[in-house]
Design a protein around this motif. Structure first.
Motif, mmCIF file in Angstrom:
data_model
loop_
_atom_site.group_PDB
_atom_site.id
_atom_site.type_symbol
_atom_site.label_atom_id
_atom_site.label_comp_id
_atom_site.label_asym_id
_atom_site.label_seq_id
_atom_site.Cartn_x
_atom_site.Cartn_y
_atom_site.Cartn_z
ATOM 1 N N THR A 8 46.138 61.509 45.092
ATOM 2 C CA THR A 8 44.677 61.877 45.404
ATOM 3 C C THR A 8 44.089 60.471 44.289
ATOM 4 N N SER A 9 44.203 60.929 42.690
ATOM 5 C CA SER A 9 43.535 59.519 42.065
ATOM 6 C C SER A 9 43.559 58.660 42.526
ATOM 7 N N GLU A 10 44.763 58.287 42.606
ATOM 8 C CA GLU A 10 44.467 56.317 43.529
ATOM 9 C C GLU A 10 44.068 56.345 44.449
ATOM 10 N N ILE A 11 44.228 57.394 45.152
ATOM 11 C CA ILE A 11 42.902 57.015 46.257
ATOM 12 C C ILE A 11 41.078 57.484 46.005
ATOM 13 N N GLU A 12 41.334 58.474 45.118
ATOM 14 C CA GLU A 12 39.655 58.030 45.288
ATOM 15 C C GLU A 12 39.051 56.262 44.356
ATOM 16 N N GLN A 13 40.240 56.142 43.553
ATOM 17 C CA GLN A 13 40.536 55.084 42.638
ATOM 18 C C GLN A 13 39.920 53.953 43.207
ATOM 19 N N LYS A 14 40.738 53.972 44.557
ATOM 20 C CA LYS A 14 40.225 52.871 45.615
ATOM 21 C C LYS A 14 39.178 52.577 46.133
ATOM 22 N N ARG A 15 38.943 53.902 46.410
ATOM 23 C CA ARG A 15 37.130 53.877 47.226
ATOM 24 C C ARG A 15 36.580 53.981 46.426
#
Length: 87
Positions: free
Chosen positions: A13-20
């Motif tokens: 989730t953190s990686e997805i949030e960082q990419k967004r």
């Protein structure tokens, strides 16, 4: 859900949030540069150069070259066909 599974889910989730978040920042910077008169093609080529230079710096030339080998197939499969808003 056990602790290991929860930690993995949080990292994903953190990686997805960082990419967004990164995409939002890059789109904002792109829109600002475009608004100031920088040509879209120039922005695209410069962005590709900067991205590849960062990957080489982080992972090395061989790993980046290997990653880049798959780009043409991804382009043909439509993985980069997104609507970019230009303000």
């Amino acid at each position: 859900m056990n602790t290991a599974t929860q930690n993995l889910a949080q990292r994903e989730t953190s990686e997805i949030e960082q990419k967004r978040l990164a995409l939002t920042h890059l789109q904002d910077a792109w829109a600002e540069a475009f608004h100031q008169g920088v040509d879209a093609d120039c922005l695209a080529q410069t962005s590709l150069f900067l991205a590849l230079a960062e990957l080489v710096s982080t992972y090395g030339e061989e790993a980046t070259a290997k990653f880049s080998e798959n780009l043409s197939a991804k382009i043909r499969n439509g993985e980069f066909s997104v609507k970019i808003s230009r303000q």
